[in-house]
Each structure stands twice: as C-alpha cells, then as structure tokens.
Design a protein around this motif. Structure first.
Motif, short mmCIF file in Angstrom:
data_model
loop_
_atom_site.label_atom_id
_atom_site.label_comp_id
_atom_site.label_asym_id
_atom_site.label_seq_id
_atom_site.Cartn_x
_atom_site.Cartn_y
_atom_site.Cartn_z
N HIS A 39 0.93 -1.18 -0.03
CA HIS A 39 -0.02 -0.09 0.10
C HIS A 39 0.96 1.14 -0.15
CE1 HIS A 39 -3.14 2.58 2.53
NE2 HIS A 39 -2.94 2.84 1.19
N SER A 79 8.60 5.00 -5.21
CA SER A 79 7.21 5.42 -5.93
C SER A 79 7.33 5.90 -7.31
CB SER A 79 6.79 6.64 -5.02
OG SER A 79 6.67 6.26 -3.67
N ILE A 84 3.84 5.56 -9.33
CA ILE A 84 3.02 5.98 -8.18
C ILE A 84 2.65 7.49 -8.45
CG2 ILE A 84 2.15 5.99 -5.88
CD1 ILE A 84 2.78 3.09 -7.16
N SER A 86 -0.42 8.86 -7.48
CA SER A 86 -1.38 9.27 -6.50
C SER A 86 -1.49 8.22 -5.45
CB SER A 86 -2.86 9.49 -6.97
OG SER A 86 -3.31 8.32 -7.73
N THR A 89 -2.55 3.55 -3.52
CA THR A 89 -2.32 2.82 -4.75
C THR A 89 -1.71 1.46 -3.98
OG1 THR A 89 -1.80 4.58 -6.47
CG2 THR A 89 -0.84 2.25 -7.09
N ARG A 101 -2.35 -4.41 -9.86
CA ARG A 101 -2.21 -2.96 -9.36
C ARG A 101 -3.80 -2.57 -9.18
NH1 ARG A 101 1.24 1.60 -10.69
NH2 ARG A 101 0.47 3.57 -10.40
N ASP A 103 -5.58 1.54 -8.24
CA ASP A 103 -5.58 2.96 -7.83
C ASP A 103 -6.65 3.34 -7.17
OD1 ASP A 103 -2.68 3.98 -9.22
OD2 ASP A 103 -4.06 2.62 -10.57
N LYS A 262 -5.25 13.84 -3.92
CA LYS A 262 -4.45 12.82 -3.89
C LYS A 262 -2.83 13.56 -3.93
CE LYS A 262 -7.46 9.35 -5.86
NZ LYS A 262 -7.73 8.44 -7.13
#
Length: 337
Positions: A39, A79, A84, A86, A89, A101, A103, A262
C-alpha cells in the motif's frame, strides 16, 4: 478494553511498514515465493488511513499473504520506479514482479483482488466454472467501458510494444476518442480476453463492445478510409479545455477531487477554497492524461493544482496563498476583481 487493545496491536503488527528503498528490495527478495501486497499511502490522506484498516483485516483473513505499507512521499525512489502518481495505490507482487495494481480507495475491489490472487490455480472444477462466468461478465463490462476501447501493452503515453505504439499513433492521427486498458496490469484479463474474443494477440480494438480487430485490421480500415466512419471522433483538445475551464465560475484542476485529494498541494488548496464558502467545481487530472498534459500548454502553467475563475487562470497554490494573505482571494473568486 485490554482485549480490544491487544487486537488492534495484533492487526497493526500484521501490516509491516517499509521505510527505505533498500528495505523494500530486501522484502521483495524475502517474500518472492508468496503474494506481497504493498500500500503506497500518505498520512495526510484520510482515505489511506481507512485503507490501512482494510489491509489489517485482510491480513487476519490471509495469514500467508504479506501486507506492507510504504509512505509514498517518504520513499520517492520506489514510488517513481513503480509510477505511483496518487495515493492510495496498491501493487501486488509475485516472484518479485508486479502482477496487479489498484489505484484508489476501493475496499471491495482490493478484497476481491487479494482473494483472486490467493486462490489462483487452487480451485476445484465447479469453482473454476463459476470464476469463468465472473470473468466473462467482467470482460463484457471492460469492452463496453467506453464507446471505443483499446486493450494494449502499456498505456497510450507509454506503449510497451511496437504494435501497441503503432495502434495509438493511428488512433491519434485520426483524432479518435478512445479509452485504454493495460493488459500487463491484469494477467486474468490478458489471458481471458483472448478466449472471450477468439483473438490471440494484442492490441485489440473494440467499438460499442464489439471487436474490430488488431493492428493489421486497423491498418486495412485506415487504407480503405473506413476507420473514420467506425470510430468516434474526439473534440479538438483546445475546444475541450475552453469548455472545461468555463464549466463553473470557479474551477479547480487538481489531483483527486473535493472528497479525496491525492497530493499534499491539492489538499492545501481545497482547505483554502473551503474556508471561503464560495462554490466551486473540481476536475481530477489523474483521470485524463490528455487534459493533464494539454492544460499545461493551454494555460502556460507547468504544475498542478490550477485555479480558474470564469475561464481565466488565477494560478497555483502559492499564488492562491498570497491572494488569501492579502485579502484579495474572496473578491476574485466572486468575480468582483
């Protein structure tokens, strides 16, 4: 009370925390043989805190799965490596490779994905039949997700094979409006769609849920001038941006929306706007890459968030903060300035 505290401590312990890129790489090696769910979160986002609770519950249900949280902004190298953009994710790893994945804060979908990966390959025949029905229903929804749907390797911004790249170029050249699905992000869809559509390769283009074909067919349709009559046309980007920036008297282009920022800058500008009591609308640039990139050129402003009043750019977070401190923000938002 003591029992409740012990339960909370046990749940927290079930979700490990990673604080460095080196620790993350080590974890990937150690957990290579099992499912690892990571996470990417931020402590300032309430939806992330909520999803940490969901992870803790899932950790109790699935003791053989490793659940980990990683603060996205604290370990930027990880990230960036996994793109990544936002929070929250979730990335799913098997054999140190990303296999899936998710989001956004979608607890039911996270639960479903964990169950799917845990159970893959271990179903009795009757359960497999049931799964096949569920998959077909999912594929039907995906192929109907937009009037024109492209199933490809990668994304329109970053195609990951030459055929997908050519397909995107043809669609863009003809100004065709389409949405896409990255088959690398979901192995179940990647394999299932081949059977569902009886078409063994990618990319695949669908219009109104019907398969048109792969790259060779699209090239033939382009050569015969039929492509423009089959696929829906996109409005010109500049016209679309004019409409969007004028959609409300006060329009904020941000990462996330009013309910769920986000990124930290978007969260701060929401707090400032909410404190004024003025009505405003938002547009989530993470949902539309064309708008995200196009608006930077349209407004000659390279970053987000961006605030517009009556179609005119006011500026980003720093300018909005200055205007608030000078007492000028409210008159501008009300159109008095």
């Amino acid at each position: 009370m003591a029992a409740g505290a012990a339960g909370a401590a046990e749940a927290a312990a079930a979700v490990a925390e990673v604080g460095s890129a080196q620790q993350f790489e080590e974890l990937l090696r150690l957990k290579a043989k099992s499912l690892l769910v990571v996470h990417f979160w931020a402590p300032w986002a309430p939806q992330c805190v909520q999803m940490n609770d969901v992870m803790a519950e899932l950790a109790k249900e699935h003791p053989h799965v490793s659940f980990v949280k990683l603060e996205a902004e604290a370990v930027p190298e990880v990230s960036e490596k996994y793109e990544i953009s936002s929070v929250p994710t979730f990335l799913f790893f098997k054999n140190s490779q990303v296999v899936d994945r998710l989001d956004g804060a979608h607890a039911p979908e996270l639960t479903k994905k964990v169950q799917r990966h845990v159970s893959s390959g271990s179903f009795p025949p009757s359960a497999n039949e049931h799964l096949k029905e569920d998959l077909n229903l999912r594929l039907k929804k995906l192929t109907h997700a937009a009037p024109c749907m492209l199933f490809m390797k990668g994304t329109p911004q970053e195609p990951r094979c030459g055929f997908s790249k050519q397909m995107v170029e043809i669609l863009h050249k003809h100004n065709i409006e389409f949405s896409s699905f990255d088959i690398f992000s979901d192995e179940e869809v990647r394999q299932g769609l081949k059977t569902y559509s009886n078409w063994p390769t990618y990319p695949q283009l669908y219009v109104s849920g019907e398969l048109i074909g792969g790259l060779d067919i699209i090239k033939e349709l382009e050569a015969s001038k039929e492509l423009d009559t089959i696929c829906p046309k996109a409005p010109k980007l500049e016209e679309r941006l004019k409409v969007l920036t004028n959609k409300a008297s006060v329009m904020l282009f941000m990462k996330g929306n009013k309910q769920e920022a986000k990124c930290g800058f978007s969260k701060q500008i929401l707090e400032i706007l909410n404190s004024t009591g003025v009505d405003y609308e938002t547009f989530d640039i993470l949902e539309d890459e064309e708008v995200r990139q196009g608006l930077k050129t349209f407004s000659n402003w390279p970053t987000y968030p961006q605030l517009y009043v009556r179609g005119e750019l006011v500026g980003g977070l720093d300018i909005v903060k200055e205007l608030k401190d000078n007492g000028e923000l409210l008159p501008i938002l009300k159109g008095e300035n």
